[in-house]
Design a protein around this motif. Structure first.
Motif, short mmCIF file in Angstrom:
data_model
loop_
_atom_site.label_atom_id
_atom_site.label_comp_id
_atom_site.label_asym_id
_atom_site.label_seq_id
_atom_site.Cartn_x
_atom_site.Cartn_y
_atom_site.Cartn_z
N ALA A 109 35.29 -29.28 48.67
CA ALA A 109 34.50 -30.30 48.62
C ALA A 109 34.64 -31.37 47.64
O ALA A 109 34.53 -30.79 46.75
CB ALA A 109 33.07 -29.73 48.32
N TYR A 129 38.30 -33.69 44.62
CA TYR A 129 38.43 -32.57 45.04
C TYR A 129 38.34 -31.57 43.74
O TYR A 129 38.49 -31.02 43.74
CB TYR A 129 38.49 -31.97 46.42
N LYS A 269 35.07 -26.23 50.15
CA LYS A 269 33.50 -26.65 51.14
C LYS A 269 32.48 -26.16 52.04
O LYS A 269 33.15 -24.74 52.86
CB LYS A 269 34.84 -27.55 52.25
#
Length: 348
Positions: A109, A129, A269
């Protein structure tokens, strides 16, 4: 009439009570399904026990968050993240190379820590990220008791005939640190990864190895610390460990330039504990954590004002050259194949 009014009032009260009970039940259900203030964090990490035993207790004490660790090799953890992509178990991947994260960006993420601005230039989060927290360099580890008057300050010095058969190194085909040394040498001596100048130097160095290749990266630096070889092509972290513990060795950063490769971390994520994951990323590049890396441990911190122990040379005193991560990642097989062919031909 009074009886009718009483019935109406009773009916209104009953409806009100039922509505109130319904609202309470709905509120209770919501609280149960979405608890606030989680104090849990699941961390996947390939890092050493020294890093884990130093950093994780610091984080838990500072935040009150309990960390569940899953330790394994980097490749194994990435495969696990891929298989769990639809329903991630991990919240954070703590460790791994810049190149590996680049090849698996869909697993992580976006998050840029407010502490990122305090990292050295060239080591900040440019992808969105992944966060660099320490770096490791290709270095030469020299046994001070054996080197005598032999000058070892550069890669060029390794071609000295007095060092023939006395240089320890692993195989770039099976050792990540040996592969990093190979690309560092090609860049430092040839300017890129394909020039004949760089590869001719590699050929000359192979001749001076006299056919001797260590079983692995650990065996290479250990053989120098144990006095079996004069110098090893190795990396900074274990070398600094020997210096820190008072071993008869010194670290040489090649005058042609050393490549520093970052270890990175990222939020998985789909994490179930996003706030805690962000706190962890903030922590590993905070002042206390970075000082711990530079003084208690032997990993090079990346915060500009991080403290360093005497076992580590300041970055400002080292000639640093930058690797082309993308090229190396995409052409690794070709580079390894050319090295293997060169090595094989020179053994005849």
């Amino acid at each position: 009439m009074r009886k009718g009014i009483s019935l109406i009032v009773a009916l209104v009260l009953t409806i009100s009570l039922l509505a109130a009970c319904g609202q309470a039940s709905s509120k209770d259900k919501g609280a149960a399904s979405a608890p606030k203030g989680s104090t849990k964090l699941v961390v996947y990490t390939p890092n050493s026990e020294d890093i884990i035993n130093t950093l994780i207790p610091m984080f838990e004490k500072q935040t009150g968050i309990t960390v569940e660790l899953v330790s394994a090799g980097t490749g194994e953890l990435i495969k696990r993240l891929q298989s769990e992509k639809a329903n991630p178990y991990a919240d954070v991947m703590f460790g791994g190379s810049h190149a590996l994260f680049m090849g698996n960006g869909d697993l992580f993420a976006n998050y840029v820590s407010p502490n990122d601005k305090d990292l050295m230039e060239g080591h900040r989060n440019e992808t969105g990220y992944m966060t660099s927290y320490v770096s490791d360099a290709s270095v030469l580890l020299v046994n001070k008791n054996l080197v005598g008057d032999i000058k070892i300050e550069s890669y060029e010095d390794l071609l000295n005939p007095k060092l023939k058969g006395k240089i320890a190194t692993a195989d770039p085909a099976s050792s990540s640190s040996a592969f990093a040394q190979l690309t560092n040498i090609l860049l430092a001596k040839g300017g890129d990864y394909t020039s004949d100048k760089g590869w001719n130097f590699v050929g000359s160095l192979i001749k001076n190895l006299d056919g001797k290749i260590s079983s692995g990266s650990g065996a290479a630096h250990k053989s120098v610390a144990d006095g079996e070889y004069i110098v090893a092509l190795t990396y900074e972290d274990p070398s600094a460990s020997y210096v820190k513990s008072g071993g008869p060795v010194k670290i040489v950063y090649p005058t042609e330039g050393a490549v520093f490769l970052d270890a990175v971390a990222g939020i998985v994520k789909g994490t179930k504990n996003e706030d805690n994951a962000k706190k962890f990323i903030d922590f590993i590049i905070s002042q206390p954590a970075q000082d711990a890396f530079g003084t208690q441990l032997t990993n090079r911190p990346l915060r500009t004002n991080a403290k360093l122990g005497s076992h580590m040379k300041p970055m400002s005193e080292i000639k640093v050259i930058k690797e082309d991560d993308k090229y190396v990642r995409e052409h690794k097989k070709e580079i390894v194949s050319r090295y293997t062919d060169t090595f094989t031909k020179l053994q005849k």
